[in-house]
Design a protein around this motif. Structure first.
Motif, PDB file in Angstrom:
ATOM      1  N   ASP A  36       1.104  -1.259  -0.113  1.00  0.00           N
ATOM      2  CA  ASP A  36      -0.179  -0.283   0.388  1.00  0.00           C
ATOM      3  C   ASP A  36       0.573   1.398   0.142  1.00  0.00           C
ATOM      4  O   ASP A  36       0.701   2.032  -0.586  1.00  0.00           O
ATOM      5  CB  ASP A  36      -1.381   0.061   1.039  1.00  0.00           C
ATOM      6  CG  ASP A  36      -1.829  -0.839   0.912  1.00  0.00           C
ATOM      7  OD1 ASP A  36      -2.108  -1.739  -0.267  1.00  0.00           O
ATOM      8  OD2 ASP A  36      -2.718  -1.371   2.468  1.00  0.00           O
ATOM      9  N   PHE A  56       1.972   1.506  -3.400  1.00  0.00           N
ATOM     10  CA  PHE A  56       1.003   2.123  -4.810  1.00  0.00           C
ATOM     11  C   PHE A  56       0.616   3.421  -4.052  1.00  0.00           C
ATOM     12  O   PHE A  56       1.097   4.447  -4.990  1.00  0.00           O
ATOM     13  CB  PHE A  56      -0.054   0.907  -4.423  1.00  0.00           C
ATOM     14  CG  PHE A  56       0.326  -0.178  -4.832  1.00  0.00           C
ATOM     15  CD1 PHE A  56       0.923  -0.572  -5.980  1.00  0.00           C
ATOM     16  CD2 PHE A  56      -0.315  -1.073  -3.804  1.00  0.00           C
ATOM     17  CE1 PHE A  56       1.094  -1.499  -6.609  1.00  0.00           C
ATOM     18  CE2 PHE A  56      -0.517  -2.339  -4.246  1.00  0.00           C
ATOM     19  CZ  PHE A  56       0.458  -2.378  -5.929  1.00  0.00           C
ATOM     20  N   ASP A  57      -0.039   4.122  -2.951  1.00  0.00           N
ATOM     21  CA  ASP A  57       0.655   5.783  -2.791  1.00  0.00           C
ATOM     22  C   ASP A  57       2.313   6.355  -2.821  1.00  0.00           C
ATOM     23  O   ASP A  57       1.378   7.566  -3.271  1.00  0.00           O
ATOM     24  CB  ASP A  57       0.633   5.735  -0.709  1.00  0.00           C
ATOM     25  CG  ASP A  57      -0.725   4.851  -0.537  1.00  0.00           C
ATOM     26  OD1 ASP A  57      -1.635   4.687  -1.340  1.00  0.00           O
ATOM     27  OD2 ASP A  57      -1.020   4.639   1.151  1.00  0.00           O
ATOM     28  N   LYS A  91       2.025   6.630  -6.609  1.00  0.00           N
ATOM     29  CA  LYS A  91       0.642   7.909  -7.366  1.00  0.00           C
ATOM     30  C   LYS A  91       1.046   9.383  -6.917  1.00  0.00           C
ATOM     31  O   LYS A  91       1.109  10.394  -7.394  1.00  0.00           O
ATOM     32  CB  LYS A  91      -0.368   7.696  -6.431  1.00  0.00           C
ATOM     33  CG  LYS A  91      -1.362   6.569  -6.925  1.00  0.00           C
ATOM     34  CD  LYS A  91      -2.795   6.517  -6.339  1.00  0.00           C
ATOM     35  CE  LYS A  91      -3.256   5.272  -5.638  1.00  0.00           C
ATOM     36  NZ  LYS A  91      -4.451   4.798  -4.692  1.00  0.00           N
ATOM     37  N   LEU A 136       1.647   3.332 -13.345  1.00  0.00           N
ATOM     38  CA  LEU A 136       2.033   2.384 -12.826  1.00  0.00           C
ATOM     39  C   LEU A 136       1.259   0.817 -14.308  1.00  0.00           C
ATOM     40  O   LEU A 136       0.273   1.259 -14.365  1.00  0.00           O
ATOM     41  CB  LEU A 136       0.967   1.658 -11.631  1.00  0.00           C
ATOM     42  CG  LEU A 136       1.065   0.830 -11.046  1.00  0.00           C
ATOM     43  CD1 LEU A 136       2.578   0.037 -10.613  1.00  0.00           C
ATOM     44  CD2 LEU A 136       0.378   0.176  -9.636  1.00  0.00           C
ATOM     45  N   MET A 173       0.763  -2.833 -13.885  1.00  0.00           N
ATOM     46  CA  MET A 173       1.224  -4.152 -13.061  1.00  0.00           C
ATOM     47  C   MET A 173       1.122  -5.240 -14.101  1.00  0.00           C
ATOM     48  O   MET A 173      -0.481  -5.381 -14.748  1.00  0.00           O
ATOM     49  CB  MET A 173      -0.096  -3.740 -12.219  1.00  0.00           C
ATOM     50  CG  MET A 173      -0.396  -4.551 -11.177  1.00  0.00           C
ATOM     51  SD  MET A 173       0.688  -4.422  -9.867  1.00  0.00           S
ATOM     52  CE  MET A 173      -0.206  -3.522  -9.217  1.00  0.00           C
TER      53      MET A 173
END
Length: 147
Positions: free
Chosen positions: A123, A126-127, A130, A136, A138
């Motif tokens: 997490d 990913f944060d 951003k 990104l 995936m």
């Protein structure tokens, strides 16, 4: 003429990094990132961040990383290995230092992450992606084939 990294930043507009782990499965991530870098005429960086201070926590890890780094080099990538207790921060610092524009990650196995208490680490990654406005990509986990 010797140029520092900042001067070459104006020459190459796209920079792709693929984050790998010490698993044979990382070859498919390198393949995806190399294909993307080829399409974009971008620099390709291959990054392994080892949590902790050493890669020697299992007997086969150094040889597997060596094989993956050689494979990535053959695909045209620049390979990087970092050891750090804060994986998300290490990735974020790398993205800033190399002016990365796209990051390729493998889809995390959520059940095993939850079992190991590592879900929050992903997490944070990913944060951070951003916040830095990095695209990104995936790569889905391969489907298990029932034989």
């Amino acid at each position: 003429m010797v140029r520092d990294y900042d001067e070459t930043a104006a020459i190459v507009s796209e920079r792709v990094v693929v984050c790998i782990t010490a698993q044979h499965n990382s070859e498919r991530l390198i393949d995806e990132a190399a294909a993307l870098a080829d399409r974009l005429d971008a620099e390709l960086h291959i990054l392994h961040v080892n949590k902790g201070e050493s890669i020697f926590n299992t007997a086969d890890k150094p040889a597997l990383l060596d094989m993956l780094f050689e494979y990535g080099s053959e695909k045209g990538g620049m390979v990087h290995m970092l050891c750090c207790d804060d994986v998300a921060k290490a990735i974020g610092d790398f993205i800033e230092e190399y002016n990365i524009t796209k990051i390729v990650l493998g889809e995390p196995p959520l059940k095993s992450l939850r079992d190991k208490g590592m879900e929050s680490e992903f997490d944070r990654i990913f944060d951070m992606i951003k916040k830095k406005n990095i695209e990104l990509i995936m790569v889905n986990r391969p489907e298990k084939v029932n034989v």
